[in-house]
Scaffold this active site. Structure first.
Site, PDB file in Angstrom:
ATOM      1  N   GLU A   1       0.875  -1.183   0.000  1.00  0.00           N
ATOM      2  CA  GLU A   1       0.000   0.000   0.000  1.00  0.00           C
ATOM      3  C   GLU A   1       0.902   1.220   0.000  1.00  0.00           C
ATOM      4  OE1 GLU A   1      -2.743  -0.205   3.254  1.00  0.00           O
ATOM      5  OE2 GLU A   1      -3.429  -2.220   2.682  1.00  0.00           O
TER       6      GLU A   1
ATOM      7  N   SER B   1       7.336  -1.480   3.014  1.00  0.00           N
ATOM      8  CA  SER B   1       8.268  -2.237   3.849  1.00  0.00           C
ATOM      9  C   SER B   1       7.614  -2.665   5.161  1.00  0.00           C
ATOM     10  CB  SER B   1       9.500  -1.380   4.160  1.00  0.00           C
ATOM     11  OG  SER B   1      10.235  -1.158   2.985  1.00  0.00           O
TER      12      SER B   1
ATOM     13  N   ILE C   1      31.742  -0.525 -20.090  1.00  0.00           N
ATOM     14  CA  ILE C   1      32.577  -1.193 -21.108  1.00  0.00           C
ATOM     15  C   ILE C   1      32.013  -0.924 -22.505  1.00  0.00           C
ATOM     16  CG2 ILE C   1      33.179  -3.506 -22.007  1.00  0.00           C
ATOM     17  CD1 ILE C   1      33.694  -4.312 -19.040  1.00  0.00           C
TER      18      ILE C   1
ATOM     19  N   GLY D   1      30.545   1.830 -23.337  1.00  0.00           N
ATOM     20  CA  GLY D   1      30.680   3.254 -23.657  1.00  0.00           C
ATOM     21  C   GLY D   1      29.351   3.833 -24.119  1.00  0.00           C
TER      22      GLY D   1
ATOM     23  N   GLU E   1       9.465  -6.846  -3.215  1.00  0.00           N
ATOM     24  CA  GLU E   1       9.546  -8.019  -2.322  1.00  0.00           C
ATOM     25  C   GLU E   1      10.529  -7.802  -1.175  1.00  0.00           C
ATOM     26  OE1 GLU E   1       9.345 -11.952  -4.198  1.00  0.00           O
ATOM     27  OE2 GLU E   1       8.510 -10.930  -5.939  1.00  0.00           O
TER      28      GLU E   1
HETATM   29  N1  COS Z   1       7.744 -17.150   7.934  1.00  0.00           N
HETATM   30  C1  COS Z   1       6.734 -17.405   8.814  1.00  0.00           C
HETATM   31  N2  COS Z   1       6.389 -16.535   9.780  1.00  0.00           N
HETATM   32  C2  COS Z   1       7.046 -15.376   9.875  1.00  0.00           C
HETATM   33  C3  COS Z   1       8.101 -15.052   8.997  1.00  0.00           C
HETATM   34  C4  COS Z   1       8.438 -15.989   7.993  1.00  0.00           C
HETATM   35  N3  COS Z   1       9.422 -15.746   7.128  1.00  0.00           N
HETATM   36  N4  COS Z   1       8.581 -13.818   9.304  1.00  0.00           N
HETATM   37  C5  COS Z   1       7.863 -13.399  10.362  1.00  0.00           C
HETATM   38  N5  COS Z   1       6.940 -14.342  10.701  1.00  0.00           N
HETATM   39  C6  COS Z   1       5.995 -14.264  11.819  1.00  0.00           C
HETATM   40  C7  COS Z   1       6.780 -14.053  13.111  1.00  0.00           C
HETATM   41  O1  COS Z   1       7.205 -15.296  13.651  1.00  0.00           O
HETATM   42  C8  COS Z   1       5.762 -13.373  13.988  1.00  0.00           C
HETATM   43  O2  COS Z   1       4.858 -14.298  14.532  1.00  0.00           O
HETATM   44  P1  COS Z   1       4.902 -14.699  16.106  1.00  0.00           P
HETATM   45  O3  COS Z   1       4.746 -13.394  16.841  1.00  0.00           O
HETATM   46  O4  COS Z   1       3.762 -15.638  16.261  1.00  0.00           O
HETATM   47  O5  COS Z   1       6.247 -15.289  16.322  1.00  0.00           O
HETATM   48  C9  COS Z   1       4.957 -12.528  13.021  1.00  0.00           C
HETATM   49  O6  COS Z   1       5.157 -13.125  11.733  1.00  0.00           O
HETATM   50  C10 COS Z   1       5.403 -11.078  13.012  1.00  0.00           C
HETATM   51  O7  COS Z   1       6.801 -11.031  12.722  1.00  0.00           O
HETATM   52  P2  COS Z   1       7.716  -9.743  13.056  1.00  0.00           P
HETATM   53  O8  COS Z   1       7.513  -9.342  14.481  1.00  0.00           O
HETATM   54  O9  COS Z   1       9.095 -10.029  12.587  1.00  0.00           O
HETATM   55  O10 COS Z   1       7.003  -8.608  12.148  1.00  0.00           O
HETATM   56  P3  COS Z   1       7.477  -7.187  11.736  1.00  0.00           P
HETATM   57  O11 COS Z   1       6.280  -6.363  11.465  1.00  0.00           O
HETATM   58  O12 COS Z   1       8.470  -6.636  12.717  1.00  0.00           O
HETATM   59  O13 COS Z   1       8.185  -7.566  10.330  1.00  0.00           O
HETATM   60  C11 COS Z   1       9.552  -7.078   8.391  1.00  0.00           C
HETATM   61  C12 COS Z   1       9.082  -6.829   9.821  1.00  0.00           C
HETATM   62  C13 COS Z   1      10.224  -5.798   7.994  1.00  0.00           C
HETATM   63  C14 COS Z   1      10.546  -8.227   8.391  1.00  0.00           C
HETATM   64  C15 COS Z   1       8.415  -7.453   7.430  1.00  0.00           C
HETATM   65  O14 COS Z   1       7.372  -6.510   7.544  1.00  0.00           O
HETATM   66  C16 COS Z   1       8.863  -7.480   5.965  1.00  0.00           C
HETATM   67  O15 COS Z   1       9.446  -8.452   5.498  1.00  0.00           O
HETATM   68  N6  COS Z   1       8.610  -6.387   5.228  1.00  0.00           N
HETATM   69  C17 COS Z   1       8.880  -6.268   3.809  1.00  0.00           C
HETATM   70  C18 COS Z   1       7.702  -6.718   3.077  1.00  0.00           C
HETATM   71  C19 COS Z   1       7.841  -6.703   1.642  1.00  0.00           C
HETATM   72  O16 COS Z   1       8.538  -7.518   1.109  1.00  0.00           O
HETATM   73  N7  COS Z   1       7.122  -5.760   1.014  1.00  0.00           N
HETATM   74  C20 COS Z   1       7.085  -5.651  -0.388  1.00  0.00           C
HETATM   75  C21 COS Z   1       5.757  -6.115  -0.901  1.00  0.00           C
HETATM   76  S1  COS Z   1       5.766  -7.618  -1.690  1.00  0.00           S
HETATM   77  S2  COS Z   1       5.999  -7.156  -3.541  1.00  0.00           S
END
Ligand code: COS
Length: 394
Positions: free
Chosen positions: A137, A142, A347, A349, A373
């Site tokens: 959105e 992120s 390379i 140019g 992603e």
């Molecule tokens: N597989 C399964 N579960 C996952 C996981 C994974 N890879 N990553 C996180 N989780 C789970 C965690 O275990 C947690 O659950 P529990 O509390 O039950 O343990 C829950 O999801 C929340 O995880 P977390 O606290 O790490 O969440 P955050 O909001 O802090 O996450 C990031 C942060 C930045 C890592 C995440 O929002 C992210 O990857 N953002 C980028 C997204 C993206 O790629 N956007 C582009 C759009 S797609 S084109």
């Protein structure tokens, strides 16, 4: 090499221990198919039409089973990565068409019910339906947990979705969207759910088509009172964040693979140019500075390949999560591909920035991979968290 003909490419990596004989066979089939078909399917003046044709042709050739597997064993992530790498080597749009069939069904492949899998995976794998993944959105790219789109339960048998998604690949040409929306079971990450929304559902509208530096179908999508049956929920209500993250665990390494394919192509183009062009009375490839650039490119490519194949292999060995490995692969392969391609442009140019020249196309195409992603900054955050966790901190 005659004009328009693709250069030779190093394929020795396929003998590395990450791969099985079926992967070498896949690489041969992909190359043979792409050499014969891709140029005829890509028309840069008709991006939507090209993507539709590419999806249909990839489906007919049997390659989309890799992106949207119906079989019980699920993804072979090494095949997924190899397919993206090789298609990206031939044409960014071919990789895009392939990859989005996978990302737009990944949540169904991983978490769908038997019925959802039966309804959506075979037509997507046959190239008869186009898939899309609607997570981002304007204020939640992120920071996924900050999403504002809502899905309100309407009795026991339906949900009503309201909100906007943006930068949605295949937006405008997709037949279905996997949509993530806040269902409110808890604040933040725990109150999100995933739904399958058919493109012709009343209340779903394409608000805007978006033009980007390397054109592909992309749109902002609006949901207004968009009613979907409860049977379209993927996984558990409130479990959507995990659905998204687990899907990205599989597909992030494949973004690295696409970047790797583009970097390999840039090196192949640069090798042809450096040995074919004479400067100061000798081939350009005799110049120490050219050799330094080629060495750095080759080194970056091998490092990326090792990280991408490691992530894919680890997942294929049955690891429940490959968060750290996939993030490392995506971060390194996309960042270094940008550098490798920039060196290839140098390379070449003046010719390197000329429209229609392959390295110019690669220069534009690789840029978005460092953003979508999970931007590079998010990958660093993920790697740091996982490293701290492993060390008992964080
Ligand atoms: N597989 C399964 N579960 C996952 C996981 C994974 N890879 N990553 C996180 N989780 C789970 C965690 O275990 C947690 O659950 P529990 O509390 O039950 O343990 C829950 O999801 C929340 O995880 P977390 O606290 O790490 O969440 P955050 O909001 O802090 O996450 C990031 C942060 C930045 C890592 C995440 O929002 C992210 O990857 N953002 C980028 C997204 C993206 O790629 N956007 C582009 C759009 S797609 S084109």
């Amino acid at each position: 090499m005659s004009p328009g003909e693709a250069p030779m490419s190093d394929r020795s990596f396929i003998t590395w221990p990450f791969f099985a004989p079926r992967h070498a066979e896949l690489l041969d089939r992909l190359d043979e198919w792409a050499q014969a078909n891709v140029a005829g399917l890509v028309d840069h003046h008709d991006i939507d039409g090209s993507c539709r044709k590419l999806v249909a042709a990839l489906g007919e050739a049997g390659f989309l089973d890799i992106a949207a597997p119906s079989a019980d064993q699920g993804f072979d992530v090494r095949s997924l990565c190899l397919a993206r790498e090789r298609l990206a080597w031939h044409a960014g749009l071919a990789d895009f068409a392939f990859a989005m069939q996978g990302l737009g069904t990944g949540p169904i492949s991983l978490f769908g019910t038997k019925q959802q899998k039966a309804d959506y995976l075979p037509p997507v794998a046959a190239g008869k339906r186009i898939a899309a993944f609607a997570l981002s959105e304007a204020e939640a790219g992120s920071d996924v947990a900050a999403m504002a789109t809502t899905a309100r339960a309407d009795g026991n048998d339906a949900y009503v979705i309201d909100g906007e998604k943006t930068w949605i690949s295949n937006g405008g040409i997709a037949d279905h969207y996997v949509v993530f929306a806040r269902t409110g079971e808890a604040p933040g990450a725990k109150g999100i759910s995933a739904f399958i929304v058919d493109a012709d559902t009343p209340g779903l509208a394409i608000a805007e088509r978006i033009d980007v530096i390397a054109p592909h179908p992309l749109a902002r999508i609006r949901f207004a009172n968009c009613r979907v049956p409860a049977s379209s929920l993927i996984g558990e209500a409130g479990g959507g964040f995990k659905v998204a993250m687990a899907t990205l665990d599989v597909f992030r390494a494949s973004v690295g693979a696409a970047a790797l394919g583009m970097a390999r192509r840039a090196l192949d183009e640069a090798l042809g140019r450096a040995s074919g062009r004479h400067l100061f009375g000798a081939p350009m490839s005799d110049l120490p500075l050219t050799q330094a650039a080629l060495a750095e490119m080759a080194l970056d490519i091998d490092a990326s390949a090792l990280l991408v194949y490691r992530a894919a292999w680890t997942k294929d060995q049955g690891a429940p999560r490959v968060t750290r490995e996939a993030s490392m692969a995506k971060l390194h392969a996309t960042e270094s591909a940008q550098t490798v391609i920039d060196k290839a442009v140098q390379i070449f140019g003046g010719l390197g920035v000329t429209s229609g020249v392959k390295v110019e196309e690669l220069y534009r195409e690789v840029r978005a991979l460092r953003i979508y992603e999970g931007a590079s900054e998010v990958q660093k955050l993920v790697i740091a968290r996982e490293t701290l966790k492993a060390a008992g901190g964080g």
